[in-house]
Design an enzyme around this catalytic site. Structure first.
Site, short mmCIF file in Angstrom:
data_model
loop_
_atom_site.label_atom_id
_atom_site.label_comp_id
_atom_site.label_asym_id
_atom_site.label_seq_id
_atom_site.Cartn_x
_atom_site.Cartn_y
_atom_site.Cartn_z
CB CYS A 1 -18.83 -33.81 -11.52
SG CYS A 1 -17.34 -33.76 -10.50
CB CYS B 1 -15.10 -37.22 -10.70
SG CYS B 1 -15.44 -36.55 -9.06
CB CYS C 1 -18.62 -38.60 -9.40
SG CYS C 1 -19.20 -36.96 -9.85
CG ASP D 1 -32.41 -18.25 14.25
OD1 ASP D 1 -31.36 -17.65 13.94
OD2 ASP D 1 -32.67 -19.40 13.86
CG ASP E 1 -28.19 -17.28 8.88
OD1 ASP E 1 -29.16 -16.78 9.50
OD2 ASP E 1 -27.68 -18.36 9.20
#
Ligand SMILES: [Zn+2]
Length: 519
Positions: free
Chosen positions: A274, A277, A272, A120, A85
């Site tokens: 994952c 977790c 969860c 921008d 960016d």
């Protein structure tokens, strides 16, 4: 190069080629800080993220020419696709950015960025018309200047679109940017919109931008990785998303779930599985020292966002993206509103929706009434179906099953013998000419048995509107006894007589056909 491989609604599975690297889209690009990484870029690669976003403005301030010598991949420690960016977002948050668009574009190229973004000026949200016009003017000026001055281009160059919630200004900006030779177009400023849960505004912005951009180019949505909005953004045709939300939320002890973001202190369980977790409890996470807790939550949030993207892609592959988005819409009333707004852009959604699908469409309620397959179907019957006679028989039954389906040929034979056109009234579809019974999606649909009053009302209205303009001189409604109130309503509007079904559909039709011969 961008190749579209599969589509559903306005969403697509695509392949973006950058030099010798490839990225399957839609893809989420985690934002990594050039030097302060709670989760390292190498770990992100290991988790399956093929691309990341980093900030060239911060890189330039910290490393300057050293980054040119070493390259951005070495600086951040990532050998996949790096998108950079330009500092536009910093301009939004901190005011003026002390760089000019040409030098920051050249810098991105020189540090070896794979996907570089033109500087921008984000409109922000909310923003006045004056502010929106000003930011669009500045953004377009920067884009023209950059394209003119940077003749040796980075592999992919991104043209941002601004205008915020002002649809006309956003549309004008998109049309202007679309004429410029960018490789990727990016929709700006949705972060505050998403933080405020103004998902209808988000849907409008994406719709307006997409309507004015070339369909064969990838579209990036800036800063957009909220677990609630990924399916909708995918369905509306956004191909790339970047966000730092996984770590920003983690720093505030916020835990992403498929239905929204929770504070860690609110959680009794970790819903969860994952790697984070599966091995801990909310209490254990809360007991970690802040740095470790942030890292653990950031990792979980990344897994969650990844599974959101994969879930949307799988639904797209199955032709069930609508069902997926509609299900997600129930996570929050504001998301439902946003999804309704998305659905209003039927033309865009219809374009990518295959004319027939392997799997049945599922129909539940008023949101589904406007799904593209049904809009397309009703439109086809309204505009293209030509009756063969001047006499209509409309069949009204409580439900349609395999047995009914098996009798359709016999019913059609009655119609042909009696010299009338035979249609079935059906919720969601309105009117089904029985000879179209086997066509998609009539026979490949699963509707729930509980009547939604609004769906019924709209189905009746649409059925009447379609049948009224087909030039029938006489009409008869043949109705199951339990459906007589509805049949009377239809009959009144169609100036038809009502005949009750006493011994099965076929018998009723035969009886009716022979009554015609007697007269
Ligand atoms: Zn987790």
């Amino acid at each position: 190069m961008f190749e579209v491989e599969d589509t559903d609604l306005a969403g697509r599975i695509g392949r973006l080629t950058v030099g010798d690297k490839e990225l399957e889209t839609p893809a989420f690009l985690p934002v990594v800080h050039p030097f302060r990484q709670e989760v390292s870029a190498a770990e992100l690669k290991g988790m399956g993220f093929g691309a990341v976003m980093t900030n060239s403005y911060i890189t330039k301030r910290k490393w300057g020419e050293e980054a040119v010598r070493r390259g951005i991949h070495d600086i951040i420690g990532f050998d996949g696709i790096v998108m950079t960016d330009s500092g536009g977002y910093q301009a939004l948050i901190y005011g003026e950015v002390k760089v000019d668009p040409v030098s920051i574009a050249k810098y991105q190229r020189d540090i070896g960025s794979d996907i570089a973004v033109v500087l921008d000026l984000p409109t922000g949200y909310p923003a006045s018309r004056e502010r929106a016009l000003f930011t669009v003017r500045e953004t377009l000026k920067a884009e023209r200047k950059t394209l003119k001055a940077v003749t040796e281009r980075p592999p992919l160059l991104v043209g941002p679109i601004q205008g915020g919630a002002h649809e006309d200004i956003m549309a004008r900006c998109a049309r202007a940017v679309a004429k410029m030779p960018f490789d990727v177009y990016a929709i700006g400023s949705p972060v505050e919109i998403m933080n405020g849960y103004d998902f209808d505004v988000l849907a409008s912005i994406i719709r307006v931008a997409k309507a004015n951009l070339p369909p064969d180019k990838p579209v990036h949505l800036f800063g957009a990785a909220h677990p609630l909005t990924i399916p909708m953004a995918v369905a509306m045709g956004c191909d790339l998303f970047d966000s730092a939300s996984y770590v920003l939320f983690a720093k505030q002890d916020r835990y992403m779930t498929p239905t929204g973001v929770r504070r860690l202190s609110e959680l009794a369980y970790l819903p969860c599985v994952c790697p984070v977790c599966a091995r801990s409890s909310p209490e254990e996470l809360a007991a970690l020292v802040p740095r470790e807790r942030t890292r653990a939550l950031a990792l979980h949030n990344l897994y969650l966002l990844k599974s959101e993207v994969e879930g949307a892609k799988q639904a797209l592959k199955e032709g069930r993206l609508w069902e997926h988005v509609a299900q997600k819409a129930r996570s929050h009333p504001k998301l439902f509103t946003g999804t309704m707004r998305m659905a209003e852009g039927t033309d865009q959604l219809m374009e990518g929706t295959p004319v027939s699908k392997q799997k049945a469409i599922m129909l539940f309620d008023r949101l589904d009434y406007i799904r593209p397959e049904l809009v397309r179907y009703r439109d086809a019957v309204s505009k293209r179906w030509m009756p063969t006679s001047r006499r209509l028989v409309l069949l009204v039954v409580s439900h349609v099953d395999e047995r009914f389906f098996a009798e359709v040929p016999e019913m059609l034979a009655c119609a042909s013998a009696g010299g009338f056109d035979l249609c079935l009234f059906r919720e969601f579809f309105g009117v089904v000419p029985l000879e179209l019974y086997g066509t998609y999606p009539v026979s490949q649909s699963l509707a729930c048995e509980v009547t939604d009053a609004q769906v019924l009302e709209r189905s009746v209205k649409d059925a009447i509107a379609i049948l009224s303009k087909k030039g029938f001189r006489e009409a008869t409604v043949i109705s199951e006894e339990g459906m007589l109130p509805l049949s009377s309503e239809l009959a009144a509007a169609l100036r038809a007589e009502v005949r009750p079904i006493r011994r099965g559909h076929v018998a009723a039709l035969k009886e009716f056909a022979s009554s015609l011969r007697v007269h």
